[in-house]
Write a protein that holds these residues in place. Structure first.
Motif, PDB file in Angstrom:
ATOM      1  N   ILE A 133     -40.649 -38.310  -8.031  1.00 29.49           N
ATOM      2  CA  ILE A 133     -40.118 -39.465  -7.299  1.00 29.49           C
ATOM      3  C   ILE A 133     -38.594 -39.418  -7.283  1.00 29.49           C
ATOM      4  CG2 ILE A 133     -39.860 -41.977  -7.379  1.00 29.49           C
ATOM      5  CD1 ILE A 133     -42.789 -42.105  -8.348  1.00 29.49           C
ATOM      6  N   ILE A 134     -37.996 -39.112  -8.439  1.00 28.53           N
ATOM      7  CA  ILE A 134     -36.532 -39.010  -8.513  1.00 28.53           C
ATOM      8  C   ILE A 134     -36.039 -37.887  -7.607  1.00 28.53           C
ATOM      9  CG2 ILE A 134     -34.627 -38.359 -10.042  1.00 28.53           C
ATOM     10  CD1 ILE A 134     -36.074 -39.939 -12.254  1.00 28.53           C
ATOM     11  N   GLU A 135     -36.725 -36.763  -7.572  1.00 30.22           N
ATOM     12  CA  GLU A 135     -36.331 -35.634  -6.714  1.00 30.22           C
ATOM     13  C   GLU A 135     -36.430 -36.029  -5.241  1.00 30.22           C
ATOM     14  OE1 GLU A 135     -34.629 -32.279  -5.820  1.00 30.22           O
ATOM     15  OE2 GLU A 135     -34.992 -32.889  -7.882  1.00 30.22           O
ATOM     16  N   GLN A 136     -37.498 -36.761  -4.861  1.00 29.06           N
ATOM     17  CA  GLN A 136     -37.631 -37.231  -3.477  1.00 29.06           C
ATOM     18  C   GLN A 136     -36.484 -38.174  -3.109  1.00 29.06           C
ATOM     19  OE1 GLN A 136     -41.461 -39.082  -3.314  1.00 29.06           O
ATOM     20  NE2 GLN A 136     -42.581 -37.136  -3.131  1.00 29.06           N
ATOM     21  N   ARG A 137     -36.149 -39.073  -4.012  1.00 28.56           N
ATOM     22  CA  ARG A 137     -35.052 -40.017  -3.741  1.00 28.56           C
ATOM     23  C   ARG A 137     -33.720 -39.280  -3.632  1.00 28.56           C
ATOM     24  NH1 ARG A 137     -36.621 -45.316  -7.336  1.00 28.56           N
ATOM     25  NH2 ARG A 137     -38.423 -45.893  -6.073  1.00 28.56           N
ATOM     26  N   ASN A 138     -33.507 -38.274  -4.492  1.00 31.24           N
ATOM     27  CA  ASN A 138     -32.266 -37.498  -4.403  1.00 31.24           C
ATOM     28  C   ASN A 138     -32.190 -36.749  -3.070  1.00 31.24           C
ATOM     29  OD1 ASN A 138     -31.170 -38.264  -6.851  1.00 31.24           O
ATOM     30  ND2 ASN A 138     -32.052 -36.545  -7.984  1.00 31.24           N
ATOM     31  N   GLU A 139     -33.319 -36.196  -2.632  1.00 32.64           N
ATOM     32  CA  GLU A 139     -33.351 -35.485  -1.340  1.00 32.64           C
ATOM     33  C   GLU A 139     -33.065 -36.449  -0.198  1.00 32.64           C
ATOM     34  OE1 GLU A 139     -33.347 -32.416   1.099  1.00 32.64           O
ATOM     35  OE2 GLU A 139     -33.613 -32.209  -1.065  1.00 32.64           O
ATOM     36  N   GLU A 140     -33.653 -37.632  -0.267  1.00 32.38           N
ATOM     37  CA  GLU A 140     -33.403 -38.649   0.763  1.00 32.38           C
ATOM     38  C   GLU A 140     -31.942 -39.089   0.751  1.00 32.38           C
ATOM     39  OE1 GLU A 140     -34.911 -43.161   1.848  1.00 32.38           O
ATOM     40  OE2 GLU A 140     -36.169 -41.892   0.587  1.00 32.38           O
ATOM     41  N   ARG A 141     -31.364 -39.253  -0.432  1.00 29.76           N
ATOM     42  CA  ARG A 141     -29.954 -39.630  -0.538  1.00 29.76           C
ATOM     43  C   ARG A 141     -29.067 -38.545   0.069  1.00 29.76           C
ATOM     44  NH1 ARG A 141     -26.207 -38.207  -3.982  1.00 29.76           N
ATOM     45  NH2 ARG A 141     -27.671 -37.357  -5.477  1.00 29.76           N
ATOM     46  N   ARG A 142     -29.385 -37.271  -0.183  1.00 24.90           N
ATOM     47  CA  ARG A 142     -28.594 -36.174   0.395  1.00 24.90           C
ATOM     48  C   ARG A 142     -28.685 -36.188   1.927  1.00 24.90           C
ATOM     49  NH1 ARG A 142     -31.468 -32.321  -2.618  1.00 24.90           N
ATOM     50  NH2 ARG A 142     -31.172 -33.025  -4.735  1.00 24.90           N
ATOM     51  N   ARG A 143     -29.872 -36.439   2.446  1.00 21.21           N
ATOM     52  CA  ARG A 143     -30.030 -36.508   3.912  1.00 21.21           C
ATOM     53  C   ARG A 143     -29.225 -37.661   4.492  1.00 21.21           C
ATOM     54  NH1 ARG A 143     -35.776 -35.810   3.225  1.00 21.21           N
ATOM     55  NH2 ARG A 143     -35.898 -38.032   3.563  1.00 21.21           N
ATOM     56  N   LEU A 144     -29.288 -38.816   3.817  1.00 17.64           N
ATOM     57  CA  LEU A 144     -28.533 -39.976   4.308  1.00 17.64           C
ATOM     58  C   LEU A 144     -27.026 -39.725   4.237  1.00 17.64           C
ATOM     59  CD1 LEU A 144     -30.607 -42.936   2.829  1.00 17.64           C
ATOM     60  CD2 LEU A 144     -30.446 -42.255   5.228  1.00 17.64           C
ATOM     61  N   GLU A 145     -26.567 -39.067   3.157  1.00 17.40           N
ATOM     62  CA  GLU A 145     -25.132 -38.748   3.063  1.00 17.40           C
ATOM     63  C   GLU A 145     -24.730 -37.788   4.180  1.00 17.40           C
ATOM     64  OE1 GLU A 145     -24.402 -37.222  -0.853  1.00 17.40           O
ATOM     65  OE2 GLU A 145     -24.367 -39.207  -1.767  1.00 17.40           O
TER      66      GLU A 145
END
Length: 170
Positions: A133-145
């Motif tokens: 879950i943390i890895e998915q959120r980090n990936e989503e944060r990178r995409r949003l950035e």
């Protein structure tokens, strides 16, 4: 019968065995034991004697409880009131009881290990799920950035185009 009594000796005040369930001991002197002397003073004492078993496994030991109990003249309902008349020595075999206790300890340890293993497995699964879950959120944060940076570049480009268009018009 249920207490696994192996032998009973009754001593007189001089330390001679006056009665024993082992007939060969009747008439012998055994007054050198400290427990016998304590019983003559009115104290009850017990000692646990361990003897090695037939094999080298520590679980194969023979456990015997030797209890020395003063034999007194008593009045009914008042308890011990008279002088010590002799000493009871009772040999009680506790090997079966210790074997049951040891089995219970081993079963308890095995159950504890199994429960600990189960808890470890469950916690490991929870941690693995949390990490995903943390890895998915980090990936989503990178995409949003990345989207934010692209949007900022387009906004800057739009401002620059607007400034150039304004200059051309002027």
């Amino acid at each position: 019968h249920s207490f696994n009594v192996q032998r009973v000796n009754i001593y007189d005040l001089e330390g001679a065995i006056t009665y024993s369930t082992d007939k060969d001991l009747v008439g012998t002197q055994r007054s050198d034991l400290q427990q016998y002397k304590d019983a003559l003073e009115g104290k009850r004492t017990s000692i646990l004697v361990t003897e090695p078993g037939k094999s080298y496994i520590p679980l194969d030991q023979v456990w015997t409880l030797r209890t020395f109990y003063p034999f007194r003249a008593e009045e009914r309902l008042r308890g011990p009131v008279g002088e010590v008349l002799g000493v009871f020595e009772i040999y009680q075999d506790l090997t079966g009881d210790y074997a049951e206790i040891t089995k219970f300890q081993l079963v308890s340890i095995a159950i504890s290990i199994a429960i600990s293993g189960l808890i470890f497995f469950i916690l490991r699964q929870i941690i693995a799920r949390g990490e995903s879950i943390i890895e998915q959120r980090n990936e989503e944060r990178r995409r949003l950035e990345e989207k934010l940076h692209q949007t900022e570049r387009l906004a800057n480009l739009g401002r620059m185009v607007a400034a150039v268009a304004h200059e051309i018009r002027n």
